[in-house]
Design a protein around this motif. Structure first.
Motif, PDB file in Angstrom:
ATOM      1  N   CYS A   1     -38.127  38.967  51.370  1.00 11.33           N
ATOM      2  CA  CYS A   1     -36.201  39.946  50.679  1.00 11.33           C
ATOM      3  C   CYS A   1     -35.344  39.433  50.183  1.00 11.33           C
ATOM      4  O   CYS A   1     -34.854  37.854  50.430  1.00 11.33           O
ATOM      5  CB  CYS A   1     -35.177  40.068  52.209  1.00 11.33           C
TER       6      CYS A   1
ATOM      7  N   TYR B   1     -31.835  39.803  48.373  1.00 16.19           N
ATOM      8  CA  TYR B   1     -30.014  40.232  48.107  1.00 16.19           C
ATOM      9  C   TYR B   1     -29.079  39.920  47.586  1.00 16.19           C
ATOM     10  O   TYR B   1     -28.762  39.509  47.209  1.00 16.19           O
ATOM     11  CB  TYR B   1     -29.862  39.790  49.892  1.00 16.19           C
TER      12      TYR B   1
ATOM     13  N   VAL C   1     -30.688  45.470  48.816  1.00 12.03           N
ATOM     14  CA  VAL C   1     -31.834  45.086  49.615  1.00 12.03           C
ATOM     15  C   VAL C   1     -33.326  45.695  49.065  1.00 12.03           C
ATOM     16  O   VAL C   1     -33.165  46.259  49.233  1.00 12.03           O
ATOM     17  CB  VAL C   1     -31.635  45.196  51.421  1.00 12.03           C
TER      18      VAL C   1
END
Length: 605
Positions: A123, A125, A174
């Motif tokens: 992930c 950001y 995201v």
């Protein structure tokens, strides 16, 4: 001279004709026809609903005024790889991020294609705004974290769960990428609005000439059927993300809790498969009587067909199947499934509500062993009633009867087991549950069988019983608490309304209560504190208040004497103990324990 010119012209024509034949060149006319056919096929495949509209506009009954912001949540924008292909430095297969849904503790990301492994992706950001206050994305990475999990959601999409960092704000985008990938992110393409879980259409299933849409946030009355007249369904294809976009709209025929059933567009009812994979959402009336406003619910739902995933059985449907919803209960599955399979359950539907234990491996192992178990990824929190409605539709294609009960609930046939024990014959009670429901299969009036539940306490234990809940917990409350049901899925009401314990039946049909002297359910509800605390952490039922909330203190859904914090009450191990009941334990130890080791079948994996 003229004859010589005619001879030369004829030779030239023969040469050109021979060359065209050798090169297999089509004429200009055939080229034009081929090109026209190619364009028409593309137009047909991309505009199925547009053609339906032009040839049959009777499906159009309502034309809401929609803005680009609302449409962008109904339709995906053009497919884009996560990495800008012009700057990608690897040859890994790209995938597309379609939607983000914000849950209280994490973000759910919808991806095109097959499921990536958790160790293959991460992930990312990004900061959406620059230091000067500009709204143009800067592409600055704030943080990189491992994914919490990945899963295959349906035939079209996979999902990934990303943690929700404490420093995340509305100015954060995201993303998800494969580990080791490099390249500049095109945030203008991927920075789509994150949708809140508070209000969204999240699932849709075909059912005959209707579609059943599951919607969060309608705030309808619990356990009641609502008036469908103010609800509509809207169907659309990918790419119509602008004002005045083309949609098909149909009326709702039933609405209850989180389930909205609408007619399919008239033009495709004869071929419902055309709707498969199409995005669908719901609109409803809001505002006051003088100034009503039609609100379009954001959607990530695509129409699926449950019959396509059916495990076909020769000789007709299974007599008895079971559906349940679980969260981190892998350790309980073997005992529950193996015992009830012996009682006659032939097919299992496990709805996995974001488990983080080893449940996928356990289910696969049980399926390989012949227990006919399938797992459905169900990432939607607090949706047990909707999940059971979804499972009823799915199981209807395979099963005559479907039981809806939890992995800490075990059917116990008192008379059957006791009488046979005294006779000293073979193993008594085998297939008792399947024979029980089969007795009602030919009934024209009974569509549901209800069985009372007896709640067991910790029985003096401080640690989870190694041989299983049926062996370890032997003390219970004297009076039964509620019941659980086994239903005929083809005889449920069109609303699919249920309160977990039982369903709404079709008009004229009824349920039957089984005598407690014949069969009860041992509900191992109040287990040792270590296990009960995990249950305390989160409730999956939609309309049951979490124990952490200071509401409905007198409800049977709450543990008596338990406050709103997961703090072990004094003498927990001795509570909920009014009657010592070792009937099921004695039966299992006598007939199922290994004579040499004393192990139960579910202990030896």
């Amino acid at each position: 001279m003229d004859s010589e010119q005619r001879r030369k012209r004829k030779q030239q024509q023969q040469y050109l004709a021979g060359r065209n034949q050798i090169l297999n060149l089509p004429s200009s006319k055939s080229l034009f026809l081929s090109f026209f056919l190619f364009i028409f096929l593309i137009f047909l495949s991309l505009n199925r609903f547009s053609l339906i509209y032009f040839f049959n506009n009777r499906s159009f009954t309502f034309h809401p005024s929609l803005t680009p912001s609302t449409l962008s949540l109904l339709y995906s924008s053009k497919s884009n790889s996560i990495l800008d292909p012009q700057t990608t430095t690897t040859t890994l297969h790209p995938f597309t991020l379609q939607h983000r849904i914000l849950f209280p503790d994490y973000l759910l990301l919808f991806l095109t294609g097959h499921r990536p492994k958790p160790n293959e992706v991460e992930c990312v950001y990004y900061n959406n705004g620059s230091a000067t206050g500009s709204t143009e994305p800067t592409g600055d990475i704030i943080e990189v974290q491992p994914v919490l999990s990945t899963d295959q959601y349906d035939e079209f999409r996979s999902i990934a769960r990303c943690p929700f960092p404490k420093n995340m704000s509305t100015a954060t985008t995201v993303d998800i990428r494969r580990r080791g990938e490099m390249g500049r992110r095109d945030l203008n393409q991927i920075a789509k609005k994150t949708q809140s879980w508070d209000k969204v259409a999240y699932e849709a299933t075909l059912d005959g000439d209707t579609v059943v849409v599951f919607v969060k946030g309608l705030n309808l009355r619990p356990h009641k059927i609502s008036d469908p007249i103010t609800f509509w369904c809207h169907f659309g294809l990918k790419g119509f993300n602008k004002e005045g976009a083309f949609m098909l709209t149909t009326k709702s025929v039933s609405v209850a809790q989180e389930v909205v059933r609408c007619l399919l567009p008239h033009s495709i009812r004869k071929n419902p498969g055309m709707a498969r994979g199409i995005r669908v959402t719901v609109s409803h009336m809001a505002g006051n009587v003088r100034h009503p406003v039609r609100m379009l619910v954001p959607s990530v739902a695509k129409v699926s067909n449950p019959s396509e995933s059916v495990k076909r059985k020769s000789g007709g449907k299974y007599e008895l199947c079971v559906c349940t919803m679980v969260w981190n209960q892998a350790s309980a599955l073997r005992e529950w499934i193996m015992y009830h399979a012996w009682l006659g359950v032939e097919r299992w539907f496990i709805y996995d509500n974001n488990s983080e234990d080893d449940i996928e491996r356990v289910i696969n192992d049980l399926d390989v062993q012949g227990y006919n178990v399938s797992r459905q990824a169900w990432p939607w929190i607090k949706t047990q009633e909707a999940g059971f409605s979804h499972c009823a539709l799915r199981a209807r294609e395979e099963c005559k009867w479907v039981g809806f009960f939890d992995v800490d609930e075990f059917f116990y046939f008192r008379n059957e087991f006791r009488n046979s024990l005294a006779q000293g014959g073979g193993v008594p009670g085998e297939n008792s549950l399947r024979l029980m429901v089969a007795n009602f299969s030919s009934s024209s009036s009974i569509a549901e069988i209800r069985t009372a539940c007896h709640s067991f306490g910790p029985s003096g234990l401080m640690l989870p019983p190694k041989q299983g809940v049926t062996i370890g917990y032997t003390c219970r409350l004297q009076s039964p608490e509620r019941h659980k049901s086994i239903v005929r899925p083809d005889l449920l009401g069109i609303s699919l309304l249920n309160v977990v314990h039982h369903f709404e039946l079709r008009e004229g049909l009824k349920s039957i209560d089984m005598p407690e002297g014949n069969v009860v359910i041992n509900h191992y509800k109040y287990q040792v504190w270590e296990n009960f605390k995990a249950k305390f952490f989160r409730r999956v039922a939609t309309y049951v208040v979490d124990w952490q909330k200071d509401q409905n203190k007198g409800s049977k859904d709450r543990a008596p004497g338990l406050g709103t914090e997961a703090i072990e009450p004094p003498n927990w191990r001795l509570q909920f103990c009014e009657v010592w009941d070792t009937g099921l334990k004695d039966f299992l130890v006598s007939y199922f324990a290994d004579s040499a080791t004393g192990l139960m079948p579910w202990e030896s994996s």
